[in-house]
Design an enzyme around this catalytic site. Structure first.
Site, PDB file in Angstrom:
ATOM      1  N   ASN A 111       0.844  -1.206   0.000  1.00 49.03           N
ATOM      2  CA  ASN A 111       0.000   0.000   0.000  1.00 49.03           C
ATOM      3  C   ASN A 111       0.870   1.243   0.000  1.00 49.03           C
ATOM      4  O   ASN A 111       1.967   1.252   0.552  1.00 49.03           O
ATOM      5  CB  ASN A 111      -0.972  -0.022   1.193  1.00 49.03           C
ATOM      6  CG  ASN A 111      -0.406   0.683   2.412  1.00 49.03           C
ATOM      7  OD1 ASN A 111      -0.496   1.904   2.546  1.00 49.03           O
ATOM      8  ND2 ASN A 111       0.218  -0.093   3.307  1.00 49.03           N
ATOM      9  N   PHE A 115      -1.636   8.176   4.293  1.00 42.49           N
ATOM     10  CA  PHE A 115      -2.472   8.762   5.361  1.00 42.49           C
ATOM     11  C   PHE A 115      -3.725   9.455   4.820  1.00 42.49           C
ATOM     12  O   PHE A 115      -4.024  10.604   5.192  1.00 42.49           O
ATOM     13  CB  PHE A 115      -1.674   9.763   6.210  1.00 42.49           C
ATOM     14  CG  PHE A 115      -0.615   9.166   7.110  1.00 42.49           C
ATOM     15  CD1 PHE A 115      -0.540   7.801   7.351  1.00 42.49           C
ATOM     16  CD2 PHE A 115       0.312   9.991   7.738  1.00 42.49           C
ATOM     17  CE1 PHE A 115       0.433   7.275   8.182  1.00 42.49           C
ATOM     18  CE2 PHE A 115       1.292   9.468   8.580  1.00 42.49           C
ATOM     19  CZ  PHE A 115       1.349   8.119   8.793  1.00 42.49           C
ATOM     20  N   SER A 175       5.488   5.168   8.807  1.00 41.07           N
ATOM     21  CA  SER A 175       4.866   4.929   7.505  1.00 41.07           C
ATOM     22  C   SER A 175       5.867   5.292   6.414  1.00 41.07           C
ATOM     23  O   SER A 175       6.478   6.361   6.466  1.00 41.07           O
ATOM     24  CB  SER A 175       3.612   5.785   7.330  1.00 41.07           C
ATOM     25  OG  SER A 175       3.237   5.749   5.965  1.00 41.07           O
ATOM     26  N   ASN A 177       5.005   6.017   3.467  1.00 36.01           N
ATOM     27  CA  ASN A 177       4.261   6.677   2.386  1.00 36.01           C
ATOM     28  C   ASN A 177       4.067   8.178   2.567  1.00 36.01           C
ATOM     29  O   ASN A 177       3.383   8.813   1.781  1.00 36.01           O
ATOM     30  CB  ASN A 177       2.899   5.990   2.226  1.00 36.01           C
ATOM     31  CG  ASN A 177       3.070   4.523   1.867  1.00 36.01           C
ATOM     32  OD1 ASN A 177       3.917   4.196   1.037  1.00 36.01           O
ATOM     33  ND2 ASN A 177       2.309   3.645   2.510  1.00 36.01           N
ATOM     34  N   THR A 178       4.643   8.740   3.626  1.00 33.73           N
ATOM     35  CA  THR A 178       4.681  10.200   3.775  1.00 33.73           C
ATOM     36  C   THR A 178       6.157  10.569   3.714  1.00 33.73           C
ATOM     37  O   THR A 178       6.917  10.215   4.622  1.00 33.73           O
ATOM     38  CB  THR A 178       4.053  10.640   5.120  1.00 33.73           C
ATOM     39  OG1 THR A 178       2.671  10.271   5.102  1.00 33.73           O
ATOM     40  CG2 THR A 178       4.175  12.138   5.330  1.00 33.73           C
ATOM     41  N   LYS A 217       5.364   3.460  17.149  1.00 38.19           N
ATOM     42  CA  LYS A 217       5.390   2.384  16.144  1.00 38.19           C
ATOM     43  C   LYS A 217       6.578   2.591  15.213  1.00 38.19           C
ATOM     44  O   LYS A 217       6.713   3.654  14.601  1.00 38.19           O
ATOM     45  CB  LYS A 217       4.087   2.382  15.354  1.00 38.19           C
ATOM     46  CG  LYS A 217       3.996   1.248  14.342  1.00 38.19           C
ATOM     47  CD  LYS A 217       2.590   1.073  13.840  1.00 38.19           C
ATOM     48  CE  LYS A 217       2.471  -0.013  12.799  1.00 38.19           C
ATOM     49  NZ  LYS A 217       1.080  -0.194  12.357  1.00 38.19           N
ATOM     50  N   ASN A 246       5.884  -1.615  11.380  1.00 41.27           N
ATOM     51  CA  ASN A 246       5.087  -1.143  10.239  1.00 41.27           C
ATOM     52  C   ASN A 246       5.461  -1.973   8.992  1.00 41.27           C
ATOM     53  O   ASN A 246       6.155  -2.981   9.103  1.00 41.27           O
ATOM     54  CB  ASN A 246       5.371   0.349  10.018  1.00 41.27           C
ATOM     55  CG  ASN A 246       4.136   1.091   9.536  1.00 41.27           C
ATOM     56  OD1 ASN A 246       3.492   0.643   8.591  1.00 41.27           O
ATOM     57  ND2 ASN A 246       3.804   2.198  10.171  1.00 41.27           N
TER      58      ASN A 246
HETATM   59  C1  LIG Z   1      -3.574  -1.180   3.490  1.00 42.08           C
HETATM   60  C2  LIG Z   1      -2.748  -0.900   4.706  1.00 42.08           C
HETATM   61  C3  LIG Z   1      -2.806   0.357   5.302  1.00 42.08           C
HETATM   62  C4  LIG Z   1      -2.050   0.627   6.439  1.00 42.08           C
HETATM   63  N1  LIG Z   1      -2.139   1.850   7.041  1.00 42.08           N
HETATM   64  C5  LIG Z   1      -1.481   2.079   8.211  1.00 42.08           C
HETATM   65  C6  LIG Z   1      -1.657   3.297   8.904  1.00 42.08           C
HETATM   66  O1  LIG Z   1      -2.425   4.177   8.512  1.00 42.08           O
HETATM   67  N2  LIG Z   1      -0.958   3.464  10.060  1.00 42.08           N
HETATM   68  C7  LIG Z   1      -0.120   2.506  10.572  1.00 42.08           C
HETATM   69  O2  LIG Z   1       0.467   2.698  11.636  1.00 42.08           O
HETATM   70  N3  LIG Z   1       0.050   1.328   9.929  1.00 42.08           N
HETATM   71  C8  LIG Z   1      -0.613   1.098   8.776  1.00 42.08           C
HETATM   72  N4  LIG Z   1      -0.465  -0.104   8.125  1.00 42.08           N
HETATM   73  C9  LIG Z   1       0.512  -1.089   8.679  1.00 42.08           C
HETATM   74  C10 LIG Z   1      -0.168  -2.144   9.561  1.00 42.08           C
HETATM   75  O3  LIG Z   1      -0.718  -1.558  10.712  1.00 42.08           O
HETATM   76  C11 LIG Z   1       0.842  -3.221   9.975  1.00 42.08           C
HETATM   77  O4  LIG Z   1       1.845  -2.610  10.756  1.00 42.08           O
HETATM   78  C12 LIG Z   1       1.502  -3.913   8.788  1.00 42.08           C
HETATM   79  O5  LIG Z   1       0.583  -4.085   7.743  1.00 42.08           O
HETATM   80  C13 LIG Z   1       2.065  -5.276   9.152  1.00 42.08           C
HETATM   81  O6  LIG Z   1       1.056  -6.163   9.586  1.00 42.08           O
HETATM   82  P1  LIG Z   1       0.371  -7.278   8.621  1.00 42.08           P
HETATM   83  O7  LIG Z   1       1.483  -7.978   7.913  1.00 42.08           O
HETATM   84  O8  LIG Z   1      -0.392  -8.140   9.544  1.00 42.08           O
HETATM   85  O9  LIG Z   1      -0.494  -6.494   7.685  1.00 42.08           O
HETATM   86  C14 LIG Z   1      -1.206  -0.381   6.984  1.00 42.08           C
HETATM   87  C15 LIG Z   1      -1.160  -1.639   6.369  1.00 42.08           C
HETATM   88  C16 LIG Z   1      -1.916  -1.908   5.259  1.00 42.08           C
HETATM   89  C17 LIG Z   1      -1.844  -3.280   4.641  1.00 42.08           C
END
Ligand SMILES: Cc1cc2nc3c(=O)[nH]c(=O)nc-3n(C[C@H](O)[C@H](O)[C@H](O)COP(=O)(O)O)c2cc1C
Length: 356
Positions: A111, A115, A175, A177-178, A217, A246
């Site tokens: 992704n 934000f 993140s 992405n910022t 985080k 993350n």
């Molecule tokens: C589509 C998507 C959007 C995410 N957006 C955020 C976010 O806004 N803030 C954040 O702290 N982590 C965000 N994450 C990271 C997740 O909270 C998590 O740390 C990461 O995906 C690893 O866990 P997983 O492998 O179980 O998905 C996002 C992950 C995904 C897949």
């Protein structure tokens, strides 16, 4: 619990990923969980972390419910806690679409949302209004607007506005992405950020409000020096714990899906090993002195157990829900309960860090 996701999955996966996600949020917020029955409760999984009592250690990771639209719907899936956000002070639309990709062959997701969210006022309204029939812990994950001139001030604003509305806060500085956000993980910037956010909490406590746990985080893509710096700051400040981790900007050689070169953060199965290694190193670096939440690639009870034995007091997941559906939460809980029983642990807290 009966689980209808296997029937619905082909329909969801025929939609573009962001549309499927938005539909899921709408359905959950209307109480359509796709499951019949009440979440299971296991005494062995009940735990107390950060001064909070959780019915189980399995949480929904941030990013799934960015605007706190479906807190009760998510908790009804059986999670012990849900983390909403990331929320930024001002609403922002995020990056151009498409910005969410399924890597089906790899059971992974990329992704680059950036934000996208409705801003603090909307989020605060949702947090104030929610009242879930069976309770459950809710965390608020705060971030900074892309165009902020003082990013650290955005975190202070988030914590100040939401103080008293959530059970804990996560300061998200990881993140990918910022642009530039991850630079806040460097020692001087992180120390300043944490001290300013902790000052907001001290103000609130002085006003008579409760002390709300504040977590940070971090990314899985950190060097040994970064880990040492973060560990030092974690130990020398009143920060309550860390979330590891993350998404990653790395692209493992093993990836097979055509979308593997898309920019953004990779999550799901390929993140399990690197994020667990990072978790173990952080646990060792702080000698288990503060609780950690392990996240990255969890898709089974065994994965969750590995994170716990590597040092996590709690775990979170997101990407595996895309492939396994909401029934996964109950399956992880019952498998985790069995694994703990087989290894002779009467409570989850006894297993934390046991293979470090
Ligand atoms: C589509 C998507 C959007 C995410 N957006 C955020 C976010 O806004 N803030 C954040 O702290 N982590 C965000 N994450 C990271 C997740 O909270 C998590 O740390 C990461 O995906 C690893 O866990 P997983 O492998 O179980 O998905 C996002 C992950 C995904 C897949």
């Amino acid at each position: 619990m009966l689980d209808f996701y296997p029937l619905a999955k082909p329909v969801f996966h025929s939609l573009d990923p962001e549309t499927a996600h938005n539909l899921t949020i709408k359905m959950l917020s209307r109480g359509l969980t796709g499951k019949i029955g009440r979440p299971q409760r296991f005494d062995r999984l009940k735990t107390n972390v950060f001064g909070l009592t959780l019915s189980n250690p399995v949480g929904l990771a941030a990013g799934f419910d960015k605007n706190a639209d479906t807190l009760c719907g998510s908790l009804a899936l059986g999670f012990g806690f849900v983390e909403a956000g990331t929320v930024t002070p001002k609403p922002q639309s995020g990056n151009d679409k498409p910005r969410l990709f399924r890597l089906t062959k790899d059971k992974a997701v990329i992704n680059r949302f950036g934000f996208n969210n409705n801003g603090l006022e909307y989020f605060a309204g949702k947090l104030s209004a929610h009242k879930c029939p069976n309770g459950g812990i809710v965390g608020a994950n705060v971030g900074a607007n892309k165009d902020a001139t003082d990013r650290t001030a955005d975190y202070e604003t988030g914590v100040r506005r939401l103080y008293g509305l959530s059970d804990y806060f996560t300061v998200n500085i990881s993140s990918p992405n910022t642009p530039g956000l991850r630079a806040l993980q460097s020692k001087a910037a992180l120390e300043d950020l944490i001290n300013r956010v902790l000052d907001v909490r001290s103000e609130k406590v002085a006003e008579g409000l409760a002390r709300i746990p504040i977590l940070v985080k971090i990314a899985p893509d950190l060097t040994d020096d970064d880990i040492r710096d973060i560990a030092d700051i974690t130990l020398s400040t009143e920060i309550d714990g860390l979330i590891v981790s993350n998404t990653t900007i790395e692209r493992p050689q093993s990836l097979k899906s055509t979308s593997k070169e898309e920019g953004g953060g990779l999550s799901g199965a390929p993140l399990m090993e690197p994020s667990t290694t990072m978790l173990r190193r952080v646990y060792q670096a702080i000698s288990g002195a503060k609780p950690l939440i392990g996240v990255g690639g969890i898709a089974s009870g065994l994965d969750a157990y590995c994170k716990i034995k590597a040092g996590a007091s709690l775990v979170q997941l997101y990407s595996a829900l895309v492939y396994e559906g909401p029934g996964l939460v109950e399956k992880i809980k019952s498998d985790l309960n069995r694994l703990l029983r087989e290894d002779g642990f009467s409570n989850i807290s006894d297993a934390v860090g046991k293979d470090c």
